[in-house]
Design a protein around this motif. Structure first.
Motif, mmCIF file in Angstrom:
data_model
loop_
_atom_site.group_PDB
_atom_site.id
_atom_site.type_symbol
_atom_site.label_atom_id
_atom_site.label_comp_id
_atom_site.label_asym_id
_atom_site.label_seq_id
_atom_site.Cartn_x
_atom_site.Cartn_y
_atom_site.Cartn_z
ATOM 1 N N SER A 91 0.826 -1.203 0.000
ATOM 2 C CA SER A 91 0.000 0.000 0.000
ATOM 3 C C SER A 91 0.861 1.255 0.000
ATOM 4 C CB SER A 91 -0.935 -0.010 1.197
ATOM 5 O OG SER A 91 -0.209 -0.288 2.362
ATOM 6 N N SER A 92 1.982 1.229 0.711
ATOM 7 C CA SER A 92 2.811 2.423 0.757
ATOM 8 C C SER A 92 4.280 2.122 0.466
ATOM 9 C CB SER A 92 2.691 3.077 2.138
ATOM 10 O OG SER A 92 3.175 2.175 3.111
ATOM 11 N N SER A 93 4.532 0.970 -0.131
ATOM 12 C CA SER A 93 5.932 0.646 -0.424
ATOM 13 C C SER A 93 6.042 -0.164 -1.711
ATOM 14 C CB SER A 93 6.527 -0.161 0.741
ATOM 15 O OG SER A 93 5.940 -1.444 0.780
ATOM 16 N N VAL A 94 7.233 -0.162 -2.266
ATOM 17 C CA VAL A 94 7.538 -1.048 -3.400
ATOM 18 C C VAL A 94 8.843 -1.766 -3.061
ATOM 19 C CG1 VAL A 94 8.152 -1.197 -5.842
ATOM 20 C CG2 VAL A 94 6.417 0.445 -5.100
ATOM 21 N N LYS A 95 8.751 -3.098 -2.878
ATOM 22 C CA LYS A 95 9.963 -3.884 -2.644
ATOM 23 C C LYS A 95 10.371 -4.517 -3.970
ATOM 24 C CE LYS A 95 8.877 -5.054 2.157
ATOM 25 N NZ LYS A 95 8.259 -6.024 3.037
ATOM 26 N N TYR A 96 11.676 -4.652 -4.198
ATOM 27 C CA TYR A 96 12.121 -5.227 -5.482
ATOM 28 C C TYR A 96 13.382 -6.059 -5.326
ATOM 29 C CZ TYR A 96 15.414 -1.310 -5.346
ATOM 30 O OH TYR A 96 16.390 -0.431 -4.955
ATOM 31 N N GLN A 97 13.550 -6.978 -6.254
ATOM 32 C CA GLN A 97 14.798 -7.751 -6.372
ATOM 33 C C GLN A 97 15.076 -7.904 -7.857
ATOM 34 O OE1 GLN A 97 15.186 -11.648 -4.520
ATOM 35 N NE2 GLN A 97 14.715 -10.845 -2.482
ATOM 36 N N LEU A 98 16.344 -7.739 -8.227
ATOM 37 C CA LEU A 98 16.740 -8.069 -9.598
ATOM 38 C C LEU A 98 17.696 -9.246 -9.518
ATOM 39 C CD1 LEU A 98 16.495 -7.304 -12.605
ATOM 40 C CD2 LEU A 98 18.547 -5.922 -12.320
ATOM 41 N N PHE A 99 17.352 -10.305 -10.239
ATOM 42 C CA PHE A 99 18.077 -11.572 -10.093
ATOM 43 C C PHE A 99 18.628 -12.021 -11.438
ATOM 44 C CE2 PHE A 99 18.595 -16.088 -9.160
ATOM 45 C CZ PHE A 99 19.067 -16.055 -7.856
ATOM 46 N N ASP A 100 19.907 -12.368 -11.455
ATOM 47 C CA ASP A 100 20.539 -12.910 -12.662
ATOM 48 C C ASP A 100 20.406 -14.427 -12.594
ATOM 49 O OD1 ASP A 100 22.184 -13.896 -14.617
ATOM 50 O OD2 ASP A 100 23.864 -12.543 -14.175
ATOM 51 N N TRP A 101 19.436 -14.947 -13.336
ATOM 52 C CA TRP A 101 19.091 -16.367 -13.218
ATOM 53 C C TRP A 101 20.222 -17.272 -13.711
ATOM 54 C CZ3 TRP A 101 15.777 -19.059 -10.579
ATOM 55 C CH2 TRP A 101 15.600 -20.397 -10.896
ATOM 56 N N ASP A 102 20.831 -16.899 -14.836
ATOM 57 C CA ASP A 102 21.843 -17.778 -15.438
ATOM 58 C C ASP A 102 23.051 -17.938 -14.512
ATOM 59 O OD1 ASP A 102 20.216 -17.907 -17.697
ATOM 60 O OD2 ASP A 102 20.973 -15.967 -18.346
ATOM 61 N N ASN A 103 23.360 -16.883 -13.766
ATOM 62 C CA ASN A 103 24.516 -16.964 -12.864
ATOM 63 C C ASN A 103 24.103 -17.155 -11.412
ATOM 64 O OD1 ASN A 103 26.618 -16.553 -14.862
ATOM 65 N ND2 ASN A 103 25.656 -14.543 -15.116
ATOM 66 N N ASN A 104 22.798 -17.428 -11.189
ATOM 67 C CA ASN A 104 22.268 -17.660 -9.852
ATOM 68 C C ASN A 104 22.729 -16.591 -8.866
ATOM 69 O OD1 ASN A 104 20.874 -19.017 -7.843
ATOM 70 N ND2 ASN A 104 22.598 -20.340 -7.330
ATOM 71 N N LYS A 105 22.514 -15.335 -9.249
ATOM 72 C CA LYS A 105 23.088 -14.244 -8.473
ATOM 73 C C LYS A 105 22.072 -13.121 -8.267
ATOM 74 C CE LYS A 105 27.062 -11.233 -8.647
ATOM 75 N NZ LYS A 105 27.546 -10.291 -9.589
ATOM 76 N N LEU A 106 21.935 -12.697 -7.010
ATOM 77 C CA LEU A 106 21.106 -11.530 -6.720
ATOM 78 C C LEU A 106 21.905 -10.289 -7.110
ATOM 79 C CD1 LEU A 106 18.508 -10.393 -5.274
ATOM 80 C CD2 LEU A 106 19.979 -10.114 -3.281
ATOM 81 N N LEU A 107 21.364 -9.479 -8.032
ATOM 82 C CA LEU A 107 22.105 -8.294 -8.477
ATOM 83 C C LEU A 107 21.823 -7.105 -7.565
ATOM 84 C CD1 LEU A 107 21.528 -8.599 -12.328
ATOM 85 C CD2 LEU A 107 23.564 -9.227 -11.030
ATOM 86 N N ALA A 108 20.570 -6.962 -7.166
ATOM 87 C CA ALA A 108 20.217 -5.828 -6.302
ATOM 88 C C ALA A 108 18.874 -6.094 -5.668
ATOM 89 C CB ALA A 108 20.135 -4.549 -7.129
ATOM 90 N N LYS A 109 18.683 -5.503 -4.499
ATOM 91 C CA LYS A 109 17.342 -5.526 -3.912
ATOM 92 C C LYS A 109 17.115 -4.242 -3.144
ATOM 93 C CE LYS A 109 18.198 -7.873 0.457
ATOM 94 N NZ LYS A 109 17.720 -8.871 1.368
ATOM 95 N N GLY A 110 15.865 -3.927 -2.893
ATOM 96 C CA GLY A 110 15.617 -2.684 -2.184
ATOM 97 C C GLY A 110 14.154 -2.430 -1.953
ATOM 98 N N VAL A 111 13.897 -1.240 -1.453
ATOM 99 C CA VAL A 111 12.518 -0.866 -1.150
ATOM 100 C C VAL A 111 12.350 0.647 -1.270
ATOM 101 C CG1 VAL A 111 12.999 -0.772 1.352
ATOM 102 C CG2 VAL A 111 10.655 -1.071 0.588
ATOM 103 N N VAL A 112 11.229 1.049 -1.853
ATOM 104 C CA VAL A 112 10.842 2.466 -1.800
ATOM 105 C C VAL A 112 9.768 2.544 -0.723
ATOM 106 C CG1 VAL A 112 10.015 4.478 -3.071
ATOM 107 C CG2 VAL A 112 11.183 2.625 -4.295
ATOM 108 N N GLU A 113 10.006 3.350 0.283
ATOM 109 C CA GLU A 113 9.026 3.450 1.373
ATOM 110 C C GLU A 113 8.297 4.781 1.348
ATOM 111 O OE1 GLU A 113 9.806 1.879 5.243
ATOM 112 O OE2 GLU A 113 11.557 0.767 4.526
ATOM 113 N N ARG A 114 7.150 4.808 2.022
ATOM 114 C CA ARG A 114 6.312 6.007 2.176
ATOM 115 C C ARG A 114 5.791 6.536 0.838
ATOM 116 N NH1 ARG A 114 6.170 7.978 7.191
ATOM 117 N NH2 ARG A 114 5.432 9.963 6.391
ATOM 118 N N VAL A 115 5.479 5.603 -0.088
ATOM 119 C CA VAL A 115 4.904 5.999 -1.378
ATOM 120 C C VAL A 115 3.520 6.601 -1.130
ATOM 121 C CG1 VAL A 115 4.121 5.161 -3.649
ATOM 122 C CG2 VAL A 115 6.121 4.105 -2.539
#
Ligand SMILES: Nc1ncnc2c1ncn2[C@@H]1O[C@H](COP(=O)(O)OP(=O)(O)O)[C@@H](O)[C@H]1O
Ligand SMILES: CC(=O)OP(=O)(O)O
Ligand SMILES: [Mg+2]
Length: 415
Positions: free
Chosen positions: A10-34
């Motif tokens: 409702s007031s946030s956006v959580k995200y993850q970007l994942f490199d599937w071929d290399n089984n690697k989390l590239l970045a994750k985060g959250v925008v709060e107080r949207v």
């Protein structure tokens, strides 16, 4: 293949970007107080300093644009071109009875999500806003919906029906749906791995305790009952939601306060739970600190919350007959040892014995941890949830045409 997972609250956006071929989390985060004001983004890239930046996001569209901009920016980003993102997985909280599995999004799917959005008023509208905004910036890639409700579609009718006029179910879909499905799925499968057993042979009680709170009885690997109902308001005491209630109370109080159903709905969803009991806090860290300093209302809130947890554990032990493990997860479940202790104490006769010291110390950062004693008949685990991991795996399986029922193990985290 790089997959973006989006969880629009409702007031946030959580995200993850994942490199599937290399089984690697590239970045994750959250925008709060949207949409609230003073919004900011917290962006984590493994191996780099965590970034926190203020950025005004009046709506989810702006927040999604900020996420994409951050992921592709020269100094903060992890991909040089947005075109590197192959697909997007979106959390959708309510899928009604229509969706028993994750689904490629098209106009018809959007329409079906819209049709049930009144059943999850805090969740589905932002989920939809997120889908629309992401489709705008990434128009040429597949978008997949992953439903909180899908995992619970295995519940038998005696668990999902309410004792109200049967036509309410037939005409209006009034039944228990259950939520947090990807979290219950993830931690129950990880618990099976820790038990060294096939998930299809495990009976597990999963306790997802975050801002929203729900519990699930999992028999032979599938959900057979869960505490949230038609909407995410039923069950446990939550940050701002009341959970279980005598159904006469809202009608009774509507008459006394001379308020309408809309205002009552807001009170039960946004002004009740821990906030209602303490009068000031939703964050359990504040409540625990308050209780320690002698604040009576904080103590009451903790007692009521923990007692309700204990009742569900007892109920689901009866539902399952044999229980292999109880799992605690999400913000509170992973971090608040004292709440776990309050929920579990006195259950030794039922085969649940806790290593008190270990339990009190255990936090999310410790990873998957057993907190029961070696002679405890029922194992108790703290398992950090990873809903986004389920989104990503479902997206990849759908794109590759390998998507199966979850009981047939499409998930790599089962290894
Ligand atoms: N160390 C901690 N002790 C107690 N509670 C905590 C701790 N860390 C986080 N929490 C609780 O976790 C909640 C958020 O959990 P989370 O699973 O992220 O919820 P949601 O996904 O519903 O926003 C916070 O409101 C806070 O009460
Ligand atoms: C369904 C639900 O309550 O979700 P959340 O915990 O993210 O609010
Ligand atoms: Mg959550």
């Amino acid at each position: 293949m790089k997959i973006l997972a989006l969880n629009c609250g409702s007031s946030s956006v959580k995200y993850q970007l994942f490199d599937w071929d290399n089984n690697k989390l590239l970045a994750k985060g959250v925008v709060e107080r949207v949409g609230i004001g003073d919004s900011f983004i917290v962006h984590e890239v493994p191996g780099r300093d965590t970034l926190r930046e203020e950025y005004e996001c009046h709506d989810h569209n702006t927040a999604i644009n900020l996420v994409v901009h951050t992921l592709t920016s020269e100094e903060k980003g992890v991909v040089s071109d947005i075109k590197e993102i192959s697909a997007v997985g979106h959390r959708v909280v309510h899928g009604g009875e229509k969706f028993k599995r994750s689904t490629l999004i098209d106009d018809e799917v959007i329409k079906a999500i819209e049709e049930v959005q009144h059943l999850a008023p805090l969740h589905n509208p932002p989920n939809l806003a997120g889908i629309r905004a992401a489709q705008k910036v990434l128009p040429d890639v597949p978008h997949v919906a992953i439903f909180d409700t899908a995992f619970h579609q295995t519940m038998p009718r005696h668990a999902y029906l309410y004792a109200v006029p049967y036509e309410w179910y037939e005409k209006y879909g009034v039944r228990r749906y259950g939520f947090h499905g990807t979290s219950h799925l993830y931690v129950s499968k990880r618990a099976a791995v820790l038990l060294g057993k096939d998930p299809r042979e495990c009976n597990i009680i999963t306790m997802h305790i975050g801002n929203g709170v729900s519990h699930t009885a999992i028999k032979n690997g599938v959900s057979v009952d869960t505490s949230m109902g038609l909407t995410p308001l039923e069950g446990a005491v939550m940050g701002t939601r009341c959970g279980d209630l005598d159904p006469a109370i809202p009608l009774f109080m509507q008459q006394i306060l001379e308020i309408g159903p809309k205002e009552m709905d807001t009170t039960l969803n946004k002004k009740s739970g821990i906030l209602g009991l303490t009068g000031k806090y939703t964050d359990r860290r504040d409540v625990l600190e308050g209780a320690e300093q002698g604040d009576e209302r904080c103590k009451i809130a903790l007692e009521v919350e923990a007692y309700r947890l204990k009742k569900y554990i007892g109920a689901y032990m009866a539902v399952l007959g044999r229980v292999d493990a109880i799992v605690f997860t999400a913000g509170v479940g992973e971090n608040a040892g004292i709440i776990r202790q309050m929920a579990l104490e006195g259950l030794e006769e039922l085969g649940i014995k806790i290593d008190k010291e270990k339990n009190l110390k255990t936090r999310s950062k410790d990873g998957e941890t057993e907190i029961s004693t070696p002679d405890s008949k029922v194992k108790v685990f703290v398992i950090p949830t990873n809903e986004e991991r389920v989104f990503i795996e479902d997206v990849v399986a759908i794109l590759n045409g390998t998507y199966k029922e979850h009981t047939e193990y499409p998930y790599t985290f089962l290894k």
